[in-house]
Scaffold this active site. Structure first.
Site, PDB file in Angstrom:
ATOM      1  N   GLY A 169       0.833  -1.208   0.000  1.00 49.76           N
ATOM      2  CA  GLY A 169       0.000   0.000   0.000  1.00 49.76           C
ATOM      3  C   GLY A 169       0.859   1.247   0.000  1.00 49.76           C
ATOM      4  O   GLY A 169       0.533   2.239   0.645  1.00 49.76           O
ATOM      5  N   SER A 176       1.406   3.297  -2.377  1.00 51.09           N
ATOM      6  CA  SER A 176       1.057   4.259  -3.429  1.00 51.09           C
ATOM      7  C   SER A 176       0.434   5.539  -2.891  1.00 51.09           C
ATOM      8  O   SER A 176       0.597   6.611  -3.469  1.00 51.09           O
ATOM      9  CB  SER A 176       0.091   3.604  -4.414  1.00 51.09           C
ATOM     10  OG  SER A 176      -1.044   3.102  -3.733  1.00 51.09           O
ATOM     11  N   ARG A 177      -0.300   5.419  -1.790  1.00 53.86           N
ATOM     12  CA  ARG A 177      -1.068   6.574  -1.280  1.00 53.86           C
ATOM     13  C   ARG A 177      -0.859   6.704   0.224  1.00 53.86           C
ATOM     14  O   ARG A 177      -0.396   5.774   0.879  1.00 53.86           O
ATOM     15  CB  ARG A 177      -2.575   6.352  -1.486  1.00 53.86           C
ATOM     16  CG  ARG A 177      -3.024   6.338  -2.894  1.00 53.86           C
ATOM     17  CD  ARG A 177      -4.559   6.352  -2.968  1.00 53.86           C
ATOM     18  NE  ARG A 177      -5.156   5.044  -2.758  1.00 53.86           N
ATOM     19  CZ  ARG A 177      -6.112   4.800  -1.873  1.00 53.86           C
ATOM     20  NH1 ARG A 177      -6.568   5.770  -1.089  1.00 53.86           N
ATOM     21  NH2 ARG A 177      -6.627   3.586  -1.748  1.00 53.86           N
ATOM     22  N   ASP A 225      -3.021  -7.965  -4.278  1.00 58.05           N
ATOM     23  CA  ASP A 225      -3.953  -7.851  -3.161  1.00 58.05           C
ATOM     24  C   ASP A 225      -3.366  -8.662  -2.018  1.00 58.05           C
ATOM     25  O   ASP A 225      -3.260  -9.891  -2.110  1.00 58.05           O
ATOM     26  CB  ASP A 225      -5.322  -8.411  -3.593  1.00 58.05           C
ATOM     27  CG  ASP A 225      -6.348  -8.335  -2.480  1.00 58.05           C
ATOM     28  OD1 ASP A 225      -5.963  -8.126  -1.309  1.00 58.05           O
ATOM     29  OD2 ASP A 225      -7.541  -8.498  -2.784  1.00 58.05           O
ATOM     30  N   ASN A 247       2.092  -1.959   5.455  1.00 54.40           N
ATOM     31  CA  ASN A 247       1.312  -0.737   5.647  1.00 54.40           C
ATOM     32  C   ASN A 247      -0.122  -0.858   5.122  1.00 54.40           C
ATOM     33  O   ASN A 247      -1.040  -0.285   5.707  1.00 54.40           O
ATOM     34  CB  ASN A 247       2.020   0.423   4.929  1.00 54.40           C
ATOM     35  CG  ASN A 247       1.107   1.611   4.732  1.00 54.40           C
ATOM     36  OD1 ASN A 247       0.843   2.382   5.662  1.00 54.40           O
ATOM     37  ND2 ASN A 247       0.573   1.760   3.518  1.00 54.40           N
ATOM     38  N   SER A 302      -2.293   0.519  14.547  1.00 55.47           N
ATOM     39  CA  SER A 302      -3.146   1.694  14.744  1.00 55.47           C
ATOM     40  C   SER A 302      -3.360   1.912  16.238  1.00 55.47           C
ATOM     41  O   SER A 302      -3.235   0.969  17.038  1.00 55.47           O
ATOM     42  CB  SER A 302      -4.511   1.456  14.089  1.00 55.47           C
ATOM     43  OG  SER A 302      -5.420   2.477  14.448  1.00 55.47           O
ATOM     44  N   TYR A 336     -12.615  -3.208  12.707  1.00 56.61           N
ATOM     45  CA  TYR A 336     -11.294  -2.585  12.473  1.00 56.61           C
ATOM     46  C   TYR A 336     -10.421  -2.743  13.724  1.00 56.61           C
ATOM     47  O   TYR A 336      -9.252  -3.130  13.646  1.00 56.61           O
ATOM     48  CB  TYR A 336     -11.482  -1.104  12.127  1.00 56.61           C
ATOM     49  CG  TYR A 336     -10.201  -0.372  11.776  1.00 56.61           C
ATOM     50  CD1 TYR A 336      -9.587  -0.539  10.544  1.00 56.61           C
ATOM     51  CD2 TYR A 336      -9.602   0.502  12.696  1.00 56.61           C
ATOM     52  CE1 TYR A 336      -8.409   0.138  10.223  1.00 56.61           C
ATOM     53  CE2 TYR A 336      -8.428   1.186  12.385  1.00 56.61           C
ATOM     54  CZ  TYR A 336      -7.841   1.000  11.144  1.00 56.61           C
ATOM     55  OH  TYR A 336      -6.676   1.664  10.835  1.00 56.61           O
ATOM     56  N   LYS A 348      -6.850  -4.804  14.016  1.00 58.98           N
ATOM     57  CA  LYS A 348      -5.586  -4.152  14.368  1.00 58.98           C
ATOM     58  C   LYS A 348      -5.011  -4.710  15.685  1.00 58.98           C
ATOM     59  O   LYS A 348      -3.794  -4.767  15.851  1.00 58.98           O
ATOM     60  CB  LYS A 348      -5.776  -2.634  14.454  1.00 58.98           C
ATOM     61  CG  LYS A 348      -6.017  -1.977  13.093  1.00 58.98           C
ATOM     62  CD  LYS A 348      -4.791  -2.078  12.191  1.00 58.98           C
ATOM     63  CE  LYS A 348      -4.971  -1.355  10.872  1.00 58.98           C
ATOM     64  NZ  LYS A 348      -3.766  -1.369  10.030  1.00 58.98           N
ATOM     65  N   ILE A 363      -4.505  10.405  11.033  1.00 63.08           N
ATOM     66  CA  ILE A 363      -3.693  10.989   9.963  1.00 63.08           C
ATOM     67  C   ILE A 363      -4.609  11.317   8.779  1.00 63.08           C
ATOM     68  O   ILE A 363      -5.450  10.491   8.391  1.00 63.08           O
ATOM     69  CB  ILE A 363      -2.598   9.985   9.500  1.00 63.08           C
ATOM     70  CG1 ILE A 363      -1.824   9.384  10.690  1.00 63.08           C
ATOM     71  CG2 ILE A 363      -1.646  10.640   8.503  1.00 63.08           C
ATOM     72  CD1 ILE A 363      -1.007  10.344  11.502  1.00 63.08           C
TER      73      ILE A 363
HETATM   74  P1  NAP Z   1      -5.116   4.931   2.385  1.00 62.98           P
HETATM   75  O1  NAP Z   1      -4.763   6.346   2.163  1.00 62.98           O
HETATM   76  O2  NAP Z   1      -6.529   4.487   2.210  1.00 62.98           O
HETATM   77  O3  NAP Z   1      -4.144   4.023   1.461  1.00 62.98           O
HETATM   78  C1  NAP Z   1      -4.272   2.642   1.503  1.00 62.98           C
HETATM   79  C2  NAP Z   1      -3.182   1.995   0.680  1.00 62.98           C
HETATM   80  O4  NAP Z   1      -3.284   0.575   0.859  1.00 62.98           O
HETATM   81  C3  NAP Z   1      -3.301   2.245  -0.811  1.00 62.98           C
HETATM   82  O5  NAP Z   1      -2.008   2.236  -1.369  1.00 62.98           O
HETATM   83  C4  NAP Z   1      -4.098   1.027  -1.304  1.00 62.98           C
HETATM   84  O6  NAP Z   1      -3.857   0.701  -2.676  1.00 62.98           O
HETATM   85  C5  NAP Z   1      -3.485  -0.051  -0.397  1.00 62.98           C
HETATM   86  N1  NAP Z   1      -4.349  -1.214  -0.209  1.00 62.98           N
HETATM   87  C6  NAP Z   1      -5.597  -1.277   0.305  1.00 62.98           C
HETATM   88  N2  NAP Z   1      -6.035  -2.541   0.335  1.00 62.98           N
HETATM   89  C7  NAP Z   1      -5.047  -3.306  -0.178  1.00 62.98           C
HETATM   90  C8  NAP Z   1      -4.889  -4.695  -0.425  1.00 62.98           C
HETATM   91  N3  NAP Z   1      -5.874  -5.566  -0.155  1.00 62.98           N
HETATM   92  N4  NAP Z   1      -3.731  -5.124  -0.969  1.00 62.98           N
HETATM   93  C9  NAP Z   1      -2.722  -4.263  -1.271  1.00 62.98           C
HETATM   94  N5  NAP Z   1      -2.826  -2.935  -1.059  1.00 62.98           N
HETATM   95  C10 NAP Z   1      -3.967  -2.473  -0.519  1.00 62.98           C
HETATM   96  O7  NAP Z   1      -4.732   4.460   3.880  1.00 62.98           O
HETATM   97  P2  NAP Z   1      -3.801   5.171   5.004  1.00 62.98           P
HETATM   98  O8  NAP Z   1      -4.662   6.081   5.798  1.00 62.98           O
HETATM   99  O9  NAP Z   1      -2.546   5.670   4.384  1.00 62.98           O
HETATM  100  O10 NAP Z   1      -3.508   3.909   5.930  1.00 62.98           O
HETATM  101  C11 NAP Z   1      -2.320   3.136   5.800  1.00 62.98           C
HETATM  102  C12 NAP Z   1      -2.229   2.202   6.999  1.00 62.98           C
HETATM  103  O11 NAP Z   1      -2.211   2.969   8.207  1.00 62.98           O
HETATM  104  C13 NAP Z   1      -3.423   1.257   7.123  1.00 62.98           C
HETATM  105  O12 NAP Z   1      -2.984  -0.011   7.588  1.00 62.98           O
HETATM  106  C14 NAP Z   1      -4.293   1.923   8.180  1.00 62.98           C
HETATM  107  O13 NAP Z   1      -5.121   0.998   8.850  1.00 62.98           O
HETATM  108  C15 NAP Z   1      -3.239   2.529   9.078  1.00 62.98           C
HETATM  109  N6  NAP Z   1      -3.693   3.653   9.887  1.00 62.98           N
HETATM  110  C16 NAP Z   1      -4.198   4.776   9.318  1.00 62.98           C
HETATM  111  C17 NAP Z   1      -4.608   5.832  10.141  1.00 62.98           C
HETATM  112  C18 NAP Z   1      -5.159   7.117   9.586  1.00 62.98           C
HETATM  113  O14 NAP Z   1      -5.627   7.952  10.398  1.00 62.98           O
HETATM  114  N7  NAP Z   1      -5.119   7.352   8.283  1.00 62.98           N
HETATM  115  C19 NAP Z   1      -4.516   5.716  11.540  1.00 62.98           C
HETATM  116  C20 NAP Z   1      -3.993   4.537  12.077  1.00 62.98           C
HETATM  117  C21 NAP Z   1      -3.578   3.519  11.248  1.00 62.98           C
HETATM  118  P3  NAP Z   1      -4.829   1.307  -3.874  1.00 62.98           P
HETATM  119  O15 NAP Z   1      -4.454   2.754  -4.007  1.00 62.98           O
HETATM  120  O16 NAP Z   1      -4.491   0.538  -5.097  1.00 62.98           O
HETATM  121  O17 NAP Z   1      -6.233   1.128  -3.400  1.00 62.98           O
END
Ligand code: NAP
Length: 223
Positions: A9, A11-12, A60, A87, A148, A161, A165, A194
């Site tokens: 993950g 990419s974003r 995936d 990630n 998380s 969720y 986690k 975030i």
């Molecule tokens: P995000 O912006 O939604 O990005 C998710 C990334 O994961 C994208 O690159 C997506 O690829 C990829 N992805 C999703 N499902 C996948 C799968 N089945 N196989 C391979 N790649 C997959 O998420 P984020 O907020 O950066 O979160 C990243 C991590 O941090 C996650 O584990 C999340 O639970 C954790 N986290 C986030 C927060 C927050 O506040 N944002 C807080 C605590 C923990 P595509 O672009 O191709 O869909």
């Protein structure tokens, strides 16, 4: 030769931030994505601007064949794996009270957030142990997993969720204990709130809570 990192993950959002930071520090990176290839390629281009090698690979992480192909890809493209960053993760498509939530969402989150990283880590760890055996003088592999704050904080509108986690957090402890004898360090990062695509739908709500002292740090964190 640069050390090589695989960022699931990457990419974003948070994964993209990690990929860019590693690229700036001189790491070659393999950026994994699930469906959004254009975004992955843009991130890889930005990483490569630091003079390192950046590649993208669709997989995936919930799918066993895709996980195998992902590790084969990094073997073929780079020939080594020095750092796995688990990630990739998803939030429930809809927040639903724990008294109403359904099994479909539970299964999806466990598959992607817990089972996928568990078995990807297992396969990567075996490879890292073999690398350490073949090249004993080189630095050992490392594994970083993004869990998380939800690993230990109860949110009753997204119990699936939180459970996914919390399980991931235990996975990290298990691999840390098992891989210590090989000198392979295993780390956990537990982000708070975030600003990414994942939290875009609840940003307004959290911005309001943060202004009123919901967390010590403000505003919302950035990837
Ligand atoms: P995000 O912006 O939604 O990005 C998710 C990334 O994961 C994208 O690159 C997506 O690829 C990829 N992805 C999703 N499902 C996948 C799968 N089945 N196989 C391979 N790649 C997959 O998420 P984020 O907020 O950066 O979160 C990243 C991590 O941090 C996650 O584990 C999340 O639970 C954790 N986290 C986030 C927060 C927050 O506040 N944002 C807080 C605590 C923990 P595509 O672009 O191709 O869909």
């Amino acid at each position: 030769m640069n050390p090589t990192a695989l960022i699931t993950g990457g990419s974003r959002g948070i994964g993209r931030g990690i990929a860019l930071a590693l690229a700036r520090a001189g790491w070659d990176v393999l950026i994994n994505f699930r469906s959004n290839e254009d975004t992955a390629r843009e991130t890889a281009k930005e990483c490569a601007g630091n003079g390192i090698r950046a590649e993208v690979f669709q997989a995936d992480i919930a799918n066993v064949n895709d996980r195998e192909n992902l590790l084969k890809a990094i073997q073929e493209k780079f020939g080594r794996l020095d750092l796995l960053v688990n990630n990739a993760g998803v939030a429930p498509t809809e927040r639903v009270d724990i008294l109403e939530a359904n099994e479909e969402s539970f299964d999806r989150l466990i598959s992607i957030n817990t089972k996928g990283p568990y078995f990807l880590t297992q396969a990567a760890a075996r490879w890292m142990i073999e690398q350490a055996r073949l090249r004993p003088t080189e630095p050992r592999g490392q594994i970083v997993t993004i869990s998380s704050i939800s690993a230990y904080t109860a949110s009753v509108s997204r119990g699936d969720y939180c459970v996914s986690k919390a399980g991931l957090s235990m996975m990290i402890k298990l691999f840390a204990a098992r891989l210590a004898e090989f000198g392979i360090n295993v780390f956990e990062i537990r982000p708070g709130i975030i600003a990414t695509d994942m939290t875009a739908g609840v940003k307004e709500k959290y911005d309001g809570l943060i202004v009123n002292g919901f967390v010590a740090d403000r505003p919302m964190g950035h990837a």
